[in-house]
Design a protein around this motif. Structure first.
Motif, mmCIF file in Angstrom:
data_model
loop_
_atom_site.group_PDB
_atom_site.id
_atom_site.type_symbol
_atom_site.label_atom_id
_atom_site.label_comp_id
_atom_site.label_asym_id
_atom_site.label_seq_id
_atom_site.Cartn_x
_atom_site.Cartn_y
_atom_site.Cartn_z
ATOM 1 N N ARG A 26 58.494 50.726 11.809
ATOM 2 C CA ARG A 26 58.204 50.083 10.520
ATOM 3 C C ARG A 26 58.065 51.128 9.420
ATOM 4 N NH1 ARG A 26 53.311 46.117 12.287
ATOM 5 N NH2 ARG A 26 54.479 44.853 13.773
ATOM 6 N N ASP A 27 57.434 52.240 9.762
ATOM 7 C CA ASP A 27 57.241 53.308 8.781
ATOM 8 C C ASP A 27 58.584 53.897 8.361
ATOM 9 O OD1 ASP A 27 55.425 54.623 7.178
ATOM 10 O OD2 ASP A 27 55.166 56.294 8.579
ATOM 11 N N VAL A 28 59.495 54.056 9.325
ATOM 12 C CA VAL A 28 60.830 54.583 9.005
ATOM 13 C C VAL A 28 61.550 53.619 8.069
ATOM 14 C CG1 VAL A 28 63.121 55.045 9.993
ATOM 15 C CG2 VAL A 28 61.087 56.027 11.054
ATOM 16 N N SER A 29 61.457 52.317 8.340
ATOM 17 C CA SER A 29 62.105 51.325 7.465
ATOM 18 C C SER A 29 61.531 51.382 6.055
ATOM 19 C CB SER A 29 61.913 49.920 8.028
ATOM 20 O OG SER A 29 62.496 49.819 9.289
ATOM 21 N N ARG A 30 60.210 51.514 5.971
ATOM 22 C CA ARG A 30 59.561 51.596 4.665
ATOM 23 C C ARG A 30 60.006 52.847 3.914
ATOM 24 N NH1 ARG A 30 55.684 54.530 2.716
ATOM 25 N NH2 ARG A 30 55.094 55.362 4.742
ATOM 26 N N LEU A 31 60.077 53.967 4.641
ATOM 27 C CA LEU A 31 60.495 55.218 4.006
ATOM 28 C C LEU A 31 61.950 55.164 3.549
ATOM 29 C CD1 LEU A 31 58.719 57.881 6.242
ATOM 30 C CD2 LEU A 31 58.273 57.388 3.836
ATOM 31 N N LEU A 72 55.173 50.663 15.323
ATOM 32 C CA LEU A 72 54.579 51.059 14.040
ATOM 33 C C LEU A 72 55.388 52.167 13.361
ATOM 34 C CD1 LEU A 72 50.786 51.103 14.978
ATOM 35 C CD2 LEU A 72 52.034 49.348 13.726
ATOM 36 N N LEU A 73 55.854 53.129 14.142
ATOM 37 C CA LEU A 73 56.637 54.217 13.578
ATOM 38 C C LEU A 73 57.990 53.702 13.073
ATOM 39 C CD1 LEU A 73 56.359 57.225 13.057
ATOM 40 C CD2 LEU A 73 57.457 57.649 15.241
ATOM 41 N N HIS A 111 59.990 61.687 11.356
ATOM 42 C CA HIS A 111 59.697 60.391 11.987
ATOM 43 C C HIS A 111 60.794 59.996 12.979
ATOM 44 C CE1 HIS A 111 56.352 60.075 9.368
ATOM 45 N NE2 HIS A 111 56.287 58.755 9.307
ATOM 46 N N GLU A 117 61.874 53.387 0.343
ATOM 47 C CA GLU A 117 61.285 54.255 -0.672
ATOM 48 C C GLU A 117 62.284 55.328 -1.111
ATOM 49 O OE1 GLU A 117 57.462 57.209 -0.946
ATOM 50 O OE2 GLU A 117 57.231 55.364 0.232
#
Length: 177
Positions: free
Chosen positions: A120-125, A117-118, A151, A128
């Motif tokens: 995925r969050d790094v990829s999203r950030l 999950l983390l 992260h 962004e």
């Protein structure tokens, strides 16, 4: 006193005053019937039409609702709840499932899930950050950079913890069903 504290104090005072006014407000009284000055209209008696026994359905009068309640008429197929019985035995609850032991395998599985999950969050950030950079929003780029840095540090810590747990899970005896 700062402005925020003054506003909070003023708001609290206004609330207390309003509540006091509502509680002390006199109740509205029904108008008293007048003497004999104005003739009153007398309603005509209502006679009910005879109903055949086959069509007679016992009329159920709903409980009177408080004046502030929203009353929704029942839809076809609605079943009213059964009334509570005073001395009824307590309802049996479903049995509580025994908690599984938190073994190294269990912790490894949870750590891997959090790592995914983390990640995925790094990829999203990162996406962004690229969008903010393309817009020229330097403030947002700095915010996202700070989040990315935190992260990534946490992601590396989780990966190290997962390596340690994988070694411990290999040494654990197999689970019993």
């Amino acid at each position: 006193m700062r402005n925020r504290e003054r506003v909070m104090l003023g708001g609290a005072s206004a609330l207390v005053i309003a509540l006091g006014a509502v509680l002390l407000w006199p109740a509205r009284e029904a108008p008293a019937p007048s003497g004999g000055d104005v003739p009153q209209a007398v309603p005509a008696p209502v006679t009910a039409a005879p109903v055949s026994p086959e069509r007679a359905v016992p009329a159920r009068t709903p409980d009177p609702a408080p004046p502030h309640a929203t009353v929704v008429p029942p839809a076809p197929g609605d079943v009213p709840p059964e009334p509570e019985v005073a001395n009824a035995p307590p309802q049996q609850n479903d049995p509580i499932e025994q908690e599984r032991p938190q073994t190294a395998r269990w912790k490894l599985e949870k750590t891997q899930h959090i790592t995914t999950l983390l990640g995925r969050d790094v990829s999203r950030l990162e996406g962004e950050r690229q969008e903010a950079k393309a817009r020229g929003d330097k403030a947002r780029v700095e915010q996202v950079d700070a989040l990315l840095q935190r992260h990534r540090v946490r992601l590396e810590e989780l990966r190290e913890e997962a390596r340690t747990l994988a070694d411990a899970a290999r040494r654990e005896p197999p689970e019993e069903p």
